[in-house]
Motif scaffolding. Sequence first.
Motif, short mmCIF file in Angstrom:
data_model
loop_
_atom_site.label_atom_id
_atom_site.label_comp_id
_atom_site.label_asym_id
_atom_site.label_seq_id
_atom_site.Cartn_x
_atom_site.Cartn_y
_atom_site.Cartn_z
N PRO A 126 0.82 -1.21 0.00
CA PRO A 126 0.00 0.00 0.00
C PRO A 126 0.86 1.26 0.00
O PRO A 126 1.90 1.33 0.66
CB PRO A 126 -0.80 -0.11 1.31
N GLN A 127 0.44 2.25 -0.76
CA GLN A 127 1.02 3.58 -0.72
C GLN A 127 0.09 4.50 0.06
O GLN A 127 -1.08 4.18 0.27
CB GLN A 127 1.19 4.13 -2.14
N ARG A 128 0.62 5.63 0.47
CA ARG A 128 -0.24 6.60 1.15
C ARG A 128 -1.28 7.11 0.17
O ARG A 128 -0.96 7.56 -0.92
CB ARG A 128 0.58 7.77 1.69
N SER A 129 -2.54 7.00 0.56
CA SER A 129 -3.65 7.39 -0.31
C SER A 129 -4.42 8.58 0.21
O SER A 129 -5.19 9.19 -0.52
CB SER A 129 -4.61 6.20 -0.50
N ALA A 130 -4.24 8.89 1.50
CA ALA A 130 -4.95 10.01 2.12
C ALA A 130 -4.00 10.69 3.09
O ALA A 130 -2.95 10.14 3.46
CB ALA A 130 -6.19 9.52 2.86
N GLY A 131 -4.35 11.89 3.50
CA GLY A 131 -3.48 12.62 4.41
C GLY A 131 -4.27 13.54 5.31
O GLY A 131 -5.51 13.59 5.27
N VAL A 132 -3.53 14.26 6.14
CA VAL A 132 -4.12 15.29 6.99
C VAL A 132 -3.81 16.65 6.37
O VAL A 132 -2.76 16.83 5.75
CB VAL A 132 -3.58 15.22 8.43
N ALA A 133 -4.71 17.58 6.51
CA ALA A 133 -4.52 18.91 5.95
C ALA A 133 -3.45 19.65 6.75
O ALA A 133 -3.58 19.78 7.97
CB ALA A 133 -5.83 19.69 5.98
N PRO A 134 -2.39 20.13 6.10
CA PRO A 134 -1.35 20.87 6.83
C PRO A 134 -1.94 22.10 7.52
O PRO A 134 -2.74 22.84 6.95
CB PRO A 134 -0.37 21.28 5.73
N PHE A 136 -0.95 25.32 10.69
CA PHE A 136 0.16 26.09 11.26
C PHE A 136 0.96 25.23 12.24
O PHE A 136 2.19 25.17 12.17
CB PHE A 136 -0.37 27.34 11.96
N LEU A 137 0.27 24.53 13.12
CA LEU A 137 0.95 23.75 14.15
C LEU A 137 1.68 22.55 13.58
O LEU A 137 2.79 22.21 14.01
CB LEU A 137 -0.04 23.31 15.23
N THR A 138 1.08 21.88 12.59
CA THR A 138 1.77 20.71 12.01
C THR A 138 2.97 21.14 11.20
O THR A 138 4.00 20.46 11.18
CB THR A 138 0.82 19.89 11.13
N GLU A 139 2.89 22.29 10.55
CA GLU A 139 3.99 22.74 9.69
C GLU A 139 5.21 23.18 10.49
O GLU A 139 6.34 23.06 10.02
CB GLU A 139 3.52 23.87 8.77
N ILE A 140 5.01 23.71 11.70
CA ILE A 140 6.16 24.11 12.51
C ILE A 140 6.60 22.99 13.46
O ILE A 140 7.54 23.16 14.24
CB ILE A 140 5.89 25.39 13.31
N GLY A 141 5.91 21.86 13.41
CA GLY A 141 6.34 20.70 14.16
C GLY A 141 5.86 20.62 15.59
O GLY A 141 6.30 19.74 16.34
N LEU A 142 4.94 21.49 16.00
CA LEU A 142 4.43 21.46 17.37
C LEU A 142 3.30 20.45 17.53
O LEU A 142 2.97 20.07 18.66
CB LEU A 142 3.95 22.85 17.79
N LEU A 143 2.71 20.04 16.44
CA LEU A 143 1.64 19.04 16.49
C LEU A 143 1.93 17.99 15.43
O LEU A 143 2.03 18.30 14.24
CB LEU A 143 0.27 19.69 16.22
N ARG A 144 2.09 16.76 15.87
CA ARG A 144 2.37 15.68 14.93
C ARG A 144 1.11 14.84 14.73
O ARG A 144 0.54 14.35 15.70
CB ARG A 144 3.52 14.81 15.44
N ARG A 145 0.72 14.71 13.49
CA ARG A 145 -0.47 13.92 13.16
C ARG A 145 -0.08 12.94 12.06
O ARG A 145 0.48 13.32 11.03
CB ARG A 145 -1.60 14.82 12.67
N ARG A 146 -0.37 11.69 12.28
CA ARG A 146 -0.05 10.67 11.30
C ARG A 146 -1.07 10.67 10.15
O ARG A 146 -2.26 10.88 10.38
CB ARG A 146 -0.04 9.28 11.96
N HIS A 147 -0.56 10.42 8.97
CA HIS A 147 -1.48 10.22 7.85
C HIS A 147 -2.27 8.93 8.10
O HIS A 147 -1.72 7.94 8.57
CB HIS A 147 -0.71 10.10 6.54
N PRO A 148 -3.55 8.95 7.81
CA PRO A 148 -4.37 7.76 8.10
C PRO A 148 -3.98 6.57 7.24
O PRO A 148 -3.75 6.71 6.03
CB PRO A 148 -5.79 8.23 7.77
N ASP A 149 -3.89 5.41 7.87
CA ASP A 149 -3.65 4.16 7.14
C ASP A 149 -5.00 3.46 6.97
O ASP A 149 -5.56 2.92 7.92
CB ASP A 149 -2.69 3.27 7.92
#
Length: 317
Positions: A126-134, A136-149
């Motif tokens: 499987p490849q990544r097929s979906a993601g989380v919308a970037p 402010f917090l995810t882009e600066i690394g203060l909030l880590r959210r995994r892409h859904p499997d």
Amino acid sequence: MAEVRFSVVIVHRNGVQMLLDALSALTQTIGTNDEVILVDNGSGDDSVAQVKACFPEIRIIGNGCNNGFARACNQGLRQARGDFILFLNNDAFLPIGALERFAEDFAADPKAALIGGQLIGEDGRPQRSAGVAPSFLTEIGLLRRRHPDVSNLAEPVEVETLVGACMALRRAALSDAGPLDEDFFFYFEETEWCVRLRRQGWKVMVDPRIRIRHLKGASTRSVRRDAQVEVLRSRLLYYRKTMPFMLALPLSLWRILRLAVNTATHLVLVLLTLGQVQTLRRKLAIYSTQLAWLASGCPENWGLPDKCPRGTTGEKA
């Protein structure tokens, strides 16, 4: 004229054999009430001629230059007659029964606007097929959210964003959210579209039962450094399109500062290793090219080659 169920829109630029293979797979799954539209983005090989010879039923929109992904998709969309539109990469291979499954999913959930399938590699993984919308917090690394499997799920599931290799669209959603944003040339256009659709109350979904073979990155493998300029350009544009100015501006400045630090760090590492480590040299080339693009005032003509001039349709007369 008979009603059209699905309009399949494929954007293509060079790589004729890959395209012919993808079209051969597609002809095994489309029905008599479906249509295929190929948008050729100024291919330098004989892609158009070979498609005309092998698949004369396919409608072709020929561009004399590279019109980008969003603009080319919208060119196909404007000519599409189907109730649903499937945007399919030229390196994606649709399985038999996929369109029927997409149609069932749309019927089951009237609020579903975009539906993707489960992308798989040539090795079957499987490849990544979906993601989380970037954000402010995810882009600066203060909030880590995994892409859904979603690869092991047995039913469609709602997600925040899709990978744009295969996206089925309900035409009715266009009246609320509009088509792809043509300010994006390549990258992040489907991410911004998913954000926009969800803000209008529509759903973005993945059906993991629809397994699509995908030759990931095949379209940009030969121009990777140029493609990374497009990644940065589109990332900064995504910030401006989806975030308030008070968040988009500092986030853009942070991204630029981070790029400068990465460039300087990799320059030192390359010097210390006497340029013997290929990975370090490659990353330095990418970072320095991105930084040079910024320092030059973000010229429009940098990035992927043979771009259509702004304000033109790109279509051959």
